[in-house]
Write a protein that holds these residues in place. Structure first.
Motif, mmCIF file in Angstrom:
data_model
loop_
_atom_site.group_PDB
_atom_site.id
_atom_site.type_symbol
_atom_site.label_atom_id
_atom_site.label_comp_id
_atom_site.label_asym_id
_atom_site.label_seq_id
_atom_site.Cartn_x
_atom_site.Cartn_y
_atom_site.Cartn_z
ATOM 1 N N THR A 28 28.715 51.624 36.810
ATOM 2 C CA THR A 28 28.031 51.683 38.107
ATOM 3 C C THR A 28 27.061 50.509 38.165
ATOM 4 N N CYS A 29 27.180 49.700 39.197
ATOM 5 C CA CYS A 29 26.323 48.516 39.306
ATOM 6 C C CYS A 29 25.207 48.814 40.300
ATOM 7 N N TYR A 30 23.973 48.487 39.931
ATOM 8 C CA TYR A 30 22.824 48.821 40.786
ATOM 9 C C TYR A 30 22.944 48.215 42.181
ATOM 10 N N THR A 31 23.626 47.083 42.283
ATOM 11 C CA THR A 31 23.687 46.415 43.587
ATOM 12 C C THR A 31 24.475 47.222 44.614
ATOM 13 N N SER A 32 25.194 48.261 44.179
ATOM 14 C CA SER A 32 25.981 49.066 45.129
ATOM 15 C C SER A 32 25.299 50.384 45.493
ATOM 16 N N GLY A 44 33.179 49.769 43.605
ATOM 17 C CA GLY A 44 33.136 49.386 42.196
ATOM 18 C C GLY A 44 33.109 47.882 42.010
ATOM 19 N N HIS A 45 32.724 47.479 40.801
ATOM 20 C CA HIS A 45 32.638 46.059 40.454
ATOM 21 C C HIS A 45 33.475 45.769 39.214
ATOM 22 N N GLY A 46 34.694 46.302 39.185
ATOM 23 C CA GLY A 46 35.573 46.055 38.046
ATOM 24 C C GLY A 46 35.651 47.249 37.122
ATOM 25 N N PRO A 82 32.429 43.701 32.738
ATOM 26 C CA PRO A 82 32.523 43.104 34.070
ATOM 27 C C PRO A 82 31.222 43.342 34.826
ATOM 28 N N CYS A 83 30.763 42.359 35.528
ATOM 29 C CA CYS A 83 29.523 42.407 36.308
ATOM 30 C C CYS A 83 28.265 42.520 35.438
ATOM 31 N N VAL A 84 27.698 43.702 35.224
ATOM 32 C CA VAL A 84 26.343 43.742 34.660
ATOM 33 C C VAL A 84 26.202 43.123 33.270
#
Ligand SMILES: [Zn+2]
Ligand SMILES: [Zn+2]
Length: 461
Positions: free
Chosen positions: A88-92, A111-113, A211-213
């Motif tokens: 889970t990415c904070y930006t979402s 989602g971010h990947g 991925p991402c964070v």
């Protein structure tokens, strides 16, 4: 929930997918498959057309919900991945938890990947095979465009090209493309440019942090502007990005790593992961100071900043003899991993919800020839970082930023996995809890509240 090794055996997946490729749908319709659990699809070929799966989709002004989707069938270089874990990415968090002012232009899978097992590939996909475990990156890297050729795959100009093709339909026939993300879904259907095979014993929830964070933090420390051996490093923010940056700095051989973080449990975890010092930014004042009659000089700033002063003091060199190697003022490498607040956290908030002040401080703190780097988003659209022209012009401070920290997924993800295997990179410490797909909102709520460090969704667990 404790982290577990991947329960999917490569042999089992290869057997199932191989049978599907030569014999049509029978293998995929066997007991235990997603298709079987959800009833036989009208059409199912080795392109996977007609395969049903569930995903968290944003399709109206309301917060996203779990809906059933139907695969459209793989095109030549698309692949289908059964998702094992996605972070889970904070930006979402606002997008996932709050209604929006208007409906999205096109429905999108959230989602971010993520990480999963390849179950089918298009006829021209050459970089992954059925049975591979892959990390699916949020951003594609084509390897052939201007940016990719100049080692900046984080800025790949073709990612729109490879992500625009429709991948599935909603019940009303509306098509969805990969373009707006993936991960919070039982199946990820992506072009092969997004997928990196990882041959590793590391668990999927740990890999899902890359991925991402995780990649953003590691990339800031190791990719485009790598931390130099024995340097002094300051990191703003000890969330999953900042704690990944901390570990990257340690791997690169930093001698001093000062973390600036308002939440106590995050400061404590930073110390366990190798920080040499931690500071609470809420303990310091920052006040504008009047402009002196002769203007601000090249090394002056418009603020009296207790935090900047304190860090400079902490990094004071053992000698002030400039002809004996001294003369440095401030850290060599400053990383900003804070960003703007999307929602009001339950844990201690930082001093500036816009996220601009840490960016300013990163620049101000940085030594005369040092590097300040950022990878965050979420700052208000109209908010400005202000740098005196005299410093920005005739000066040697470096400022760089990046998408995803500058991580080149195809090059770096396997390296990160190796560091995890050898115990030099600890992503297990960052994963607080795993959640099933139907509790995706709960997972993002924890992320928004900052009551624990990072949550991972396991859609097929
Ligand atoms: Zn993200
Ligand atoms: Zn490219």
């Amino acid at each position: 929930m404790a982290l577990k090794s991947s329960p999917v055996s490569r042999r089992r997946v290869l057997k199932a997918a191989g049978a599907a490729a030569v014999g049509g749908a029978s293998a995929l319709l066997g007991s235990g498959t997603v298709a079987a659990q959800q009833g036989a699809p009208a059409v199912l070929t080795n392109t996977q057309a007609g395969r049903k799966f569930k995903a968290v989709v944003k399709f109206s002004r309301d917060a996203p919900s779990v809906v059933e989707l139907t695969a459209r069938g793989l095109t030549a270089r698309q692949i289908l991945v059964r998702t094992e874990a996605a972070q889970t990415c904070y930006t979402s968090v606002r997008q996932i938890l709050m209604p929006s002012a208007s409906a999205p232009g096109q429905p999108s899978i959230m989602g971010h990947g993520g990480v999963g097992i390849v179950e089918a590939v298009g006829p021209q996909a050459i970089s992954v095979r059925v049975g591979d475990r892959v990390v699916v990156a949020f951003h594609a890297s084509c390897g052939r465009c201007f940016s990719c050729l100049w080692m900046r795959s984080d800025q790949c100009v073709n990612r729109g090209e490879v992500t625009a093709a429709p991948i599935c339909n909603m019940a009303d026939g509306t098509s969805i493309s990969f373009a707006n993300g993936t991960g919070m879904t039982e199946l990820m259907i992506v072009h092969e440019e997004h997928a990196v095979p990882v041959f590793s014993s590391v668990t999927s929830p740990e890999l899902a942090m890359l991925p991402c964070v995780g990649g953003s933090g590691l990339g800031m420390a190791t990719a485009n502007a790598p931390v130099k051996m024995a340097s002094d490093v300051v990191i703003f923010g000890a969330g999953p990005v900042g704690l990944s940056a901390l570990q990257g700095a340690k791997i690169k051989g930093a001698s001093r790593i000062i973390m600036v973080e308002p939440i106590r449990y995050r400061r404590e975890l930073a110390m366990k992961l190798g920080a040499t010092d931690v500071l609470d930014p809420n303990q310091f004042k920052r006040e504008a100071r009047p402009r002196p009659a002769n203007g601000f000089g090249r090394d002056d700033y418009r603020f009296n900043d207790g935090l900047v002063d304190r860090i400079r003091e902490m990094l004071k060199e053992p000698t002030d003899r400039a002809f004996a190697g001294s003369g440095k003022r401030g850290p060599d490498h400053v990383m900003e991993a804070v960003g703007g607040d999307q929602m009001v956290p339950k844990e201690a908030a930082g001093p500036d919800p816009t996220g601009i002040v840490p960016m300013q401080q990163a620049w101000e703190l940085c030594s005369k020839i040092g590097t300040a780097i950022s990878c965050t988003i979420g700052q208000p659209e109209n908010a400005m970082v202000q740098i005196p022209g005299s410093q920005f012009g005739d000066s040697s401070k470096n400022w760089t930023n990046s998408t995803g920290g500058g991580t080149n997924d195809r090059r770096d993800v396997p390296r990160y996995a190796r560091l995890m295997e050898t115990g030099q990179l600890n992503m297990k410490a960052l994963v607080s809890k795993t959640y099933p797909l139907n509790q995706t909102k709960e997972a993002y709520q924890v992320c928004a509240d900052r009551t624990s460090l990072a949550t991972v969704v396991t859609p097929n667990a």
